[in-house]
Design a protein around this motif. Structure first.
Motif, PDB file in Angstrom:
ATOM      1  N   TRP A 151       0.840  -1.197   0.000  1.00  0.00           N
ATOM      2  CA  TRP A 151       0.000   0.000   0.000  1.00  0.00           C
ATOM      3  C   TRP A 151       0.869   1.239   0.000  1.00  0.00           C
ATOM      4  N   LYS A 152       0.512   2.207  -0.808  1.00  0.00           N
ATOM      5  CA  LYS A 152       1.205   3.485  -0.825  1.00  0.00           C
ATOM      6  C   LYS A 152       0.179   4.610  -0.798  1.00  0.00           C
ATOM      7  N   GLY A 153       0.462   5.650  -0.025  1.00  0.00           N
ATOM      8  CA  GLY A 153      -0.451   6.777   0.022  1.00  0.00           C
ATOM      9  C   GLY A 153      -0.159   7.682   1.199  1.00  0.00           C
ATOM     10  N   TYR A 154      -0.942   8.727   1.322  1.00  0.00           N
ATOM     11  CA  TYR A 154      -0.774   9.676   2.414  1.00  0.00           C
ATOM     12  C   TYR A 154      -1.610   9.241   3.617  1.00  0.00           C
ATOM     13  N   TYR A 213       3.603  10.745   3.426  1.00  0.00           N
ATOM     14  CA  TYR A 213       3.502   9.670   2.439  1.00  0.00           C
ATOM     15  C   TYR A 213       4.096   8.404   3.048  1.00  0.00           C
ATOM     16  N   PHE A 214       3.389   7.297   2.916  1.00  0.00           N
ATOM     17  CA  PHE A 214       3.781   6.074   3.608  1.00  0.00           C
ATOM     18  C   PHE A 214       3.667   4.877   2.676  1.00  0.00           C
ATOM     19  N   THR A 215       4.639   3.959   2.783  1.00  0.00           N
ATOM     20  CA  THR A 215       4.604   2.721   2.005  1.00  0.00           C
ATOM     21  C   THR A 215       4.589   1.530   2.953  1.00  0.00           C
ATOM     22  N   PHE A 216       3.651   0.644   2.756  1.00  0.00           N
ATOM     23  CA  PHE A 216       3.594  -0.605   3.519  1.00  0.00           C
ATOM     24  C   PHE A 216       3.560  -1.768   2.512  1.00  0.00           C
ATOM     25  N   PHE A 217       4.540  -2.564   2.417  1.00  0.00           N
ATOM     26  CA  PHE A 217       5.674  -2.840   3.261  1.00  0.00           C
ATOM     27  C   PHE A 217       6.922  -2.328   2.549  1.00  0.00           C
ATOM     28  N   GLU A 218       7.729  -1.459   3.165  1.00  0.00           N
ATOM     29  CA  GLU A 218       8.792  -0.767   2.456  1.00  0.00           C
ATOM     30  C   GLU A 218      10.127  -1.506   2.366  1.00  0.00           C
ATOM     31  N   PRO A 219      10.542  -2.285   3.368  1.00  0.00           N
ATOM     32  CA  PRO A 219      11.864  -2.924   3.289  1.00  0.00           C
ATOM     33  C   PRO A 219      12.017  -3.845   2.081  1.00  0.00           C
TER      34      PRO A 219
END
Length: 204
Positions: free
Chosen positions: A151-154, A166-172
Motif C-alpha cells: 500500500w502506498k499513500g498519504y 507519504y507512507f509505504t507498507f511494506f517498504e523494506p
C-alpha cells in the motif's frame, strides 16, 4: 529429525538464495526494477549493514559486523547440532535450520561478494572481473531484491506524528535468506510450546 535432513533444508535454502542473488547481481544494475504485480516487484538494492540498512560507523564497522555474523552462525550451528543430539522436536530443528541457512546466505555475501563482483552503479556487475571486485574480503554487500509495496499513500491527518506523510507498507527490500530467518523465528515464537515441549515429568 536427523542432522542429514536438516542439512538438506540448509542446502536447498542456500542454493535458492545464492542463485537468486547471482542472477540479480549479473542482470540488474542498482535500482533496476521489474514489476511482477502491483504489490510485488523485483528491485535490486544492496545492504551494507544490518537489518533495515543500519550501519556500524567507523573504518572497521563493516569488518566488525561480518565477524559478529560469523560468531553468531557458529553459535546457531552448535544449537542445531545440540538440538538434534538431544532429539529436539522436528519443528525446532526445522526452524533452527532455516535461521542457520539464512544467516549463512547473507554471510556469503558479506565475506565474498566484494571480491567476486565489481560494483553495480550504473552497470550490470561481472562475475570475477579481471580488474578485481568492488571491495575486499569481509567487506561485501548483501544483495536484496524482494519488494512488496502492498500500500502506498498519504496517511490521515489525525494520526499522531505521521499524519499527512507519504507512507509505504511494506517498504523494506529483502532476500531469500532474510525470509528464511524470519520464517524460522516466527515458527519458534508462534509454535513455542511445540518447539520446546516440556518433559513428561514436568507436565505431571
Amino acid at each position: 529429525m536427523s542432522l542429514k535432513k536438516a542439512g538438506i533444508i540448509i542446502i536447498l535454502i542456500l542454493l535458492i538464495d545464492q542463485i537468486s542473488k547471482f542472477y540479480i547481481k549479473t542482470n540488474f544494475a542498482l535500482g533496476d526494477e521489474v514489476e511482477v504485480f502491483d504489490w510485488f516487484r523485483i528491485l535490486f538494492v544492496e545492504n551494507e549493514g544490518m537489518a533495515w540498512g543500519t550501519k556500524i560507523p567507523g573504518e572497521y564497522g563493516k569488518l566488525a559486523l561480518t565477524l559478529f555474523r560469523l560468531a553468531a552462525i557458529t553459535g546457531i550451528g552448535y544449537w542445531l547440532w545440540d538440538s538434534v543430539r538431544k532429539n529436539g522436536s522436528r519443528l525446532l530443528i526445522v526452524a533452527i535450520a532455516m535461521i542457520f541457512a539464512g544467516a549463512f546466505g547473507n554471510i556469503i555475501d558479506s565475506v565474498f561478494y566484494g571480491i567476486i563482483f565489481n560494483d553495480s552503479y550504473g552497470q550490470v556487475a561481472s562475475f570475477m572481473p579481471p580488474n578485481g571486485g568492488y571491495g575486499t574480503l569481509f567487506h561485501g554487500k548483501v544483495v536484496d531484491m524482494l519488494y512488496f509495496p502492498l500500500w502506498k499513500g498519504y496517511l490521515p491527518e489525525w494520526i499522531p506524528f505521521w499524519g499527512g506523510e507519504y507512507f509505504t507498507f511494506f517498504e523494506p527490500v529483502f532476500n531469500i535468506a532474510d525470509s528464511a530467518i524470519s520464517v524460522g523465528v516466527a515458527l519458534l515464537l508462534i509454535f513455542n510450546k511445540k518447539a520446546f515441549p516440556k518433559p513428561e515429568e514436568e507436565k505431571k
